[in-house]
Motif scaffolding. Structure first.
Motif, PDB file in Angstrom:
ATOM      1  N   UNK A  31      56.437  71.317 -20.031  1.00  0.00           N
ATOM      2  CA  UNK A  31      55.151  71.722 -19.460  1.00  0.00           C
ATOM      3  C   UNK A  31      54.549  72.877 -20.247  1.00  0.00           C
ATOM      4  N   UNK A  32      55.398  73.778 -20.725  1.00  0.00           N
ATOM      5  CA  UNK A  32      54.947  75.003 -21.389  1.00  0.00           C
ATOM      6  C   UNK A  32      55.279  74.932 -22.866  1.00  0.00           C
ATOM      7  N   UNK A  48      49.875  70.706 -28.448  1.00  0.00           N
ATOM      8  CA  UNK A  48      49.682  71.532 -27.253  1.00  0.00           C
ATOM      9  C   UNK A  48      48.783  70.855 -26.223  1.00  0.00           C
ATOM     10  N   UNK A  49      48.365  69.643 -26.477  1.00  0.00           N
ATOM     11  CA  UNK A  49      47.470  68.945 -25.560  1.00  0.00           C
ATOM     12  C   UNK A  49      48.192  68.618 -24.260  1.00  0.00           C
ATOM     13  N   UNK A  50      47.511  68.820 -23.154  1.00  0.00           N
ATOM     14  CA  UNK A  50      48.049  68.575 -21.815  1.00  0.00           C
ATOM     15  C   UNK A  50      49.323  69.378 -21.551  1.00  0.00           C
ATOM     16  N   UNK A  51      49.301  70.616 -21.959  1.00  0.00           N
ATOM     17  CA  UNK A  51      50.404  71.551 -21.718  1.00  0.00           C
ATOM     18  C   UNK A  51      49.846  72.908 -21.317  1.00  0.00           C
ATOM     19  N   UNK A 114      49.414  72.933 -12.444  1.00  0.00           N
ATOM     20  CA  UNK A 114      50.491  73.538 -13.226  1.00  0.00           C
ATOM     21  C   UNK A 114      50.338  75.053 -13.312  1.00  0.00           C
ATOM     22  N   UNK A 115      49.115  75.533 -13.525  1.00  0.00           N
ATOM     23  CA  UNK A 115      48.910  76.974 -13.636  1.00  0.00           C
ATOM     24  C   UNK A 115      49.132  77.639 -12.283  1.00  0.00           C
ATOM     25  N   UNK A 116      48.789  76.934 -11.200  1.00  0.00           N
ATOM     26  CA  UNK A 116      49.032  77.466  -9.858  1.00  0.00           C
ATOM     27  C   UNK A 116      50.524  77.606  -9.593  1.00  0.00           C
TER      28      UNK A 116
END
Length: 201
Positions: A31-32, A48-51, A114-116
Motif C-alpha cells: 500500500x505504501x 507509485x500509481x495507486x499507492x 487508505x489515507x484515513x
C-alpha cells in the motif's frame, strides 16, 4: 549503529504501517511506497500509481532538547589521568514527511480510505522503539511521529516543490533522529590536572 539512520527509520515505519494496512485490506502488493512521485525531469513514477507515496519534503534540526555534551569518558580509572575525550555534541534532526494518496479516477475513493486508515494507525501508534519496531537501529531510543498542520498555501508550495498537483495528503514530523559521533576532537583534564584542552591530532 549504522550511518543509514534516516533510511532505517523511514523503511521501518513504512514497513510497519504497510503491514497494518495490508491486514485490513489485502491487495497483493504494498500500500505504501517510500519513493518520489516524479523524477527530476517531471516524469510520473508509474510504480507509485495507486499507492500511498511516502516522501521527505524537509529536514530540520530538533531544538527542544539540549545536546551540549562536550566530554566523554570510557569509565576506566586508568583513563582519568589522561583526561576526558572532547567530542562534538550530538545532533538531533527531524524528518518532515508527506503521505500522498496517489489514487486517481475510479480508485480515488480507495486512496481516501487508505489515507484515513493510515492516520488512524499513526494516532494509535505515535512512537516507535525497540518494543514495537525491533527493526530500528539500536542508536534510536524512541522516535515520535507528530501530525503537522500546513496551511493551503504551504501545501501548495510543497506540492509544487515536489513537481505535482494537489493529492489528498497527511503531513507528519518524525522527531529525534540522533547523530552522535565518538570521534575525539581533543582531551580535557579534570581539576588538578594540566588544566588544558589538547587537540586530537
Amino acid at each position: 549503529m549504522t550511518d543509514d539512520l534516516i533510511r532505517n527509520a523511514l523503511e521501518t515505519i513504512a514497513g510497519i504501517a504497510n503491514s497494518y494496512l495490508e491486514n485490513l485490506d489485502r491487495r497483493g502488493d504494498a500500500w505504501i511506497s517510500l519513493t518520489s512521485l516524479v523524477d527530476h525531469n517531471g516524469t510520473l513514477n508509474q510504480s507509485a500509481r495507486d499507492k500511498i507515496v511516502m516522501c521527505v519534503y524537509n529536514i530540520t534540526r530538533e531544538v527542544t532538547i539540549s545536546t551540549y555534551s562536550p566530554t566523554l569518558s570510557s569509565g576506566r580509572k586508568s583513563d582519568l589521568a589522561a583526561g576526558l575525550a572532547v567530542v562534538s555534541p550530538p545532533l538531533y534532526i527531524d524528518i518532515h514527511l508527506m503521505f500522498m494518496a496517489n489514487f486517481t479516477e475510479k480508485n480515488y475513493s480507495d486512496g481516501l480510505a487508505a489515507i484515513s486508515r493510515l492516520i488512524s494507525y499513526f494516532q494509535q501508534t505515535p512512537y516507535y522503539d525497540s518494543s514495537n519496531a525491533p527493526m530500528l537501529d539500536p542508536a534510536f531510543d524512541k522516535l515520535t511521529l507528530e501530525f503537522e498542520n500546513l496551511s493551503p498555501v504551504d501545501v501548495n508550495y510543497v506540492m509544487s516543490m515536489l513537481g505535482t498537483r494537489y493529492l489528498p495528503s497527511a503531513f507528519y514530523k518524525l522527531r529525534m533522529i540522533p547523530f552522535a559521533s565518538t570521534a575525539m576532537q581533543g582531551r580535557a583534564y579534570a581539576v588538578g590536572g594540566t588544566g588544558m584542552v589538547d587537540g586530537a591530532g
